[in-house]
Scaffold this motif. Structure first.
Motif, short mmCIF file in Angstrom:
data_model
loop_
_atom_site.label_atom_id
_atom_site.label_comp_id
_atom_site.label_asym_id
_atom_site.label_seq_id
_atom_site.Cartn_x
_atom_site.Cartn_y
_atom_site.Cartn_z
N THR A 4 0.83 -1.13 0.14
CA THR A 4 -0.20 0.18 0.15
C THR A 4 0.95 1.35 -0.01
O THR A 4 0.38 2.47 -0.17
N GLY A 5 2.12 1.33 0.08
CA GLY A 5 2.91 2.23 0.40
C GLY A 5 4.21 1.88 -0.56
O GLY A 5 4.31 1.28 -1.18
N ALA A 6 5.07 3.07 -0.76
CA ALA A 6 6.41 2.98 -1.39
C ALA A 6 7.33 2.24 -0.76
O ALA A 6 7.21 2.09 0.61
N LEU A 7 8.23 1.52 -1.18
CA LEU A 7 9.27 0.64 -0.94
C LEU A 7 10.54 1.49 -0.84
O LEU A 7 10.87 2.22 -1.70
N ARG A 8 11.33 1.19 0.41
CA ARG A 8 12.47 1.94 0.68
C ARG A 8 13.47 0.68 0.85
O ARG A 8 13.77 0.02 1.83
N TRP A 9 14.39 0.55 -0.26
CA TRP A 9 15.24 -0.72 -0.31
C TRP A 9 16.48 -0.07 0.33
O TRP A 9 17.02 0.95 -0.05
N ALA A 26 13.49 -4.24 2.12
CA ALA A 26 12.62 -3.10 2.00
C ALA A 26 11.44 -3.28 3.03
O ALA A 26 11.14 -4.30 3.40
N TYR A 27 11.04 -2.26 3.52
CA TYR A 27 9.76 -2.23 4.03
C TYR A 27 8.70 -1.09 3.68
O TYR A 27 9.28 -0.02 2.79
N GLU A 28 7.59 -1.20 3.88
CA GLU A 28 6.75 -0.23 3.26
C GLU A 28 6.92 1.31 4.09
O GLU A 28 6.92 1.15 5.33
N ALA A 36 5.02 -6.16 6.20
CA ALA A 36 5.81 -7.03 5.24
C ALA A 36 7.15 -6.38 5.26
O ALA A 36 7.37 -5.36 5.23
N ILE A 37 8.04 -7.47 5.19
CA ILE A 37 9.39 -7.10 4.94
C ILE A 37 9.79 -7.79 3.51
O ILE A 37 9.29 -8.84 3.14
N HIS A 38 10.41 -6.88 2.58
CA HIS A 38 10.43 -7.68 1.25
C HIS A 38 11.95 -7.55 0.95
O HIS A 38 12.76 -6.73 1.54
#
Length: 64
Positions: A4-9, A26-28, A36-38
């Motif tokens: 739902t938000g931008a990801l910060r890698w 990344a996280y939202e 979630a953790i990406h």
């Protein structure tokens, strides 16, 4: 999990920047909670990403 938000890698501070094998995490970017953790391959940012719950990520990190 739905984004739902931008990801910060970001990469680990231990990454040497020399093109080695690295993961990015990344996280939202949401001020209230992390859903979630990406995780993705830093050499293939357009490729697939794995998403896990914060609890699963914490357990993984603690096991290292």
């Amino acid at each position: 999990m739905t984004r739902t938000g931008a990801l910060r890698w970001f990469k680990s501070s231990y990454s040497d920047g020399g093109g080695g094998n690295c993961l990015e995490v990344a996280y939202e970017d949401r001020p209230t909670r992390v859903d979630a953790i990406h995780i993705r391959d830093s050499k293939n940012p357009a490729g697939p990403a794995l998403s896990v719950t914060p609890t699963a990520w914490r357990r993984f990190a603690e096991s290292l």
